[in-house]
Design a protein around this motif. Sequence first.
Motif, PDB file in Angstrom:
ATOM      1  N   HIS A  58     -26.799  34.227-127.441  1.00 36.88           N
ATOM      2  CA  HIS A  58     -25.321  34.287-127.579  1.00 36.88           C
ATOM      3  C   HIS A  58     -24.903  35.734-127.810  1.00 36.88           C
ATOM      4  CE1 HIS A  58     -21.428  32.290-129.198  1.00 36.88           C
ATOM      5  NE2 HIS A  58     -21.194  33.605-129.147  1.00 36.88           N
ATOM      6  N   HIS A  60     -21.986  39.021-126.433  1.00 39.22           N
ATOM      7  CA  HIS A  60     -20.784  39.435-125.682  1.00 39.22           C
ATOM      8  C   HIS A  60     -20.913  40.939-125.389  1.00 39.22           C
ATOM      9  CE1 HIS A  60     -18.285  35.840-127.140  1.00 39.22           C
ATOM     10  NE2 HIS A  60     -19.223  35.875-128.077  1.00 39.22           N
ATOM     11  N   LYS A 127     -22.148  37.091-122.108  1.00 40.31           N
ATOM     12  CA  LYS A 127     -20.874  36.497-121.724  1.00 40.31           C
ATOM     13  C   LYS A 127     -19.883  37.554-121.272  1.00 40.31           C
ATOM     14  CE  LYS A 127     -21.513  33.503-125.763  1.00 40.31           C
ATOM     15  NZ  LYS A 127     -22.126  32.310-125.209  1.00 40.31           N
ATOM     16  N   HIS A 228     -18.171  27.523-128.003  1.00 38.69           N
ATOM     17  CA  HIS A 228     -17.934  28.067-129.341  1.00 38.69           C
ATOM     18  C   HIS A 228     -17.237  26.946-130.107  1.00 38.69           C
ATOM     19  CE1 HIS A 228     -18.480  31.989-127.437  1.00 38.69           C
ATOM     20  NE2 HIS A 228     -18.350  32.604-128.592  1.00 38.69           N
ATOM     21  N   HIS A 251     -22.060  28.459-133.261  1.00 40.74           N
ATOM     22  CA  HIS A 251     -21.332  28.748-134.513  1.00 40.74           C
ATOM     23  C   HIS A 251     -21.507  27.618-135.529  1.00 40.74           C
ATOM     24  CE1 HIS A 251     -19.489  32.634-134.165  1.00 40.74           C
ATOM     25  NE2 HIS A 251     -19.070  32.360-132.948  1.00 40.74           N
ATOM     26  N   ASP A 303     -24.593  36.994-131.653  1.00 38.72           N
ATOM     27  CA  ASP A 303     -23.139  37.015-131.419  1.00 38.72           C
ATOM     28  C   ASP A 303     -22.662  38.453-131.191  1.00 38.72           C
ATOM     29  OD1 ASP A 303     -20.611  35.971-131.024  1.00 38.72           O
ATOM     30  OD2 ASP A 303     -20.110  35.816-133.150  1.00 38.72           O
TER      31      ASP A 303
END
Length: 398
Positions: A58, A60, A127, A228, A251, A303
């Motif tokens: 996960h 970004h 992502k 999410h 999450h 994250d």
Amino acid sequence: MSELGIIENGAIMIRGDRIMWIGPTKKLPMREERKEESQVLDAVGLELTALPGFVDAHTHPIFVGARADEYEQRSMGKSYEEIAAAGGGIATSVRQLRAATLDQLVESAERHFRLFLSHGTTTIEAKTGYGLSMEEEWKSLRALSVARSRSRLEVIPTFLGAHAIPEEYRQARRDYVRLLTDEMIPRAAKENLAEFCDVFCDSGHFTLEESRSILLAAKAAGLGLRIHAEELKRSGGAKLAAELGARSADHLECVNDSDIEALAKAGTVATLLPGTAFSLGLRRYPPARKLIDAGVPVALATDFNPGSCYNLNMQLVLTIACSHMKMTPAEAITAATINGAYSLGVSSRVGSLEEDKQADVVFMDCGDYRELPYFFGVNHCVAVIKKGNIIINRLESM
Ligand SMILES: [Zn+2]
């Protein structure tokens, strides 16, 4: 999750991109005739632990610029929500990304990818989600694809056009959802630019019903599903993930017992991101123990993003997981490797050190694996092998 299968004084033999043999060094099959052709990473006399490269499921990483000013404001007591309401947060990163060229975006992604590798991560899920328009999400997908092709890091792309409702659609959110379901998602799948689709199902982002239609469109287009869910408030996203057969629900700070039961029944992976609560200074961590005890496969991920968690070091995530969620070091390592790989559908190839699997091996400068979370704040990674290639080697200087 607590069974690591530790081999003391072990050796690994690699041919091409595969692990050929793994076991105690004294049983290493010697092949004198081929010795000259082989390369040896010799750790004899060093206190090291070799483990599968981390699989960070996960992240970004497709953004430019950072938000240090917001971090400073949070340090002075402002909440993440207050900053977002004042036009900061994800909206800041959207403005920065839209102002950047493709080259700048690629350059930034390449830098992030280098840093993942140097901290022992060999596979990530990545992502999009700071473009939020057809044009800008495609710039992000292209940047991701170019940076991927130039890096040794293995990158599994996820389309996250449903990260937030963009400013210009605030009064017409149905139109943005329709743009996602009818145009962007089918196109991302058709052009093979993404393997998964994700949606931010939470208060201030996408509603449960919007999330359902987004994920259904993704399923119809043949993309894997991630969500999410239950981060800021309990929204029903975890149950939706279980119902639609999502690979992962991420999450989960606010899950309740019936959500946990649904995830366990469906076999959906719970991807926990404790670095976020840590970075935001919140006390609410996901209930890792409850999830594990209920039989939900738990993965850990960073994250990594410029707002709520600007960290890409999985070693630090292990520390936070053990200290704040009471996972054991062994459980945390399992969650950060094979379970992350399982959530991405690649666990038959990566995530553990086994004969015939891909040779993704990292070496940490501690003789006891428990020191990885215990001795925190330093980078223990001293060597990285990806697909059989030694790409980082600091052993000579040890
Ligand atoms: Zn996220």
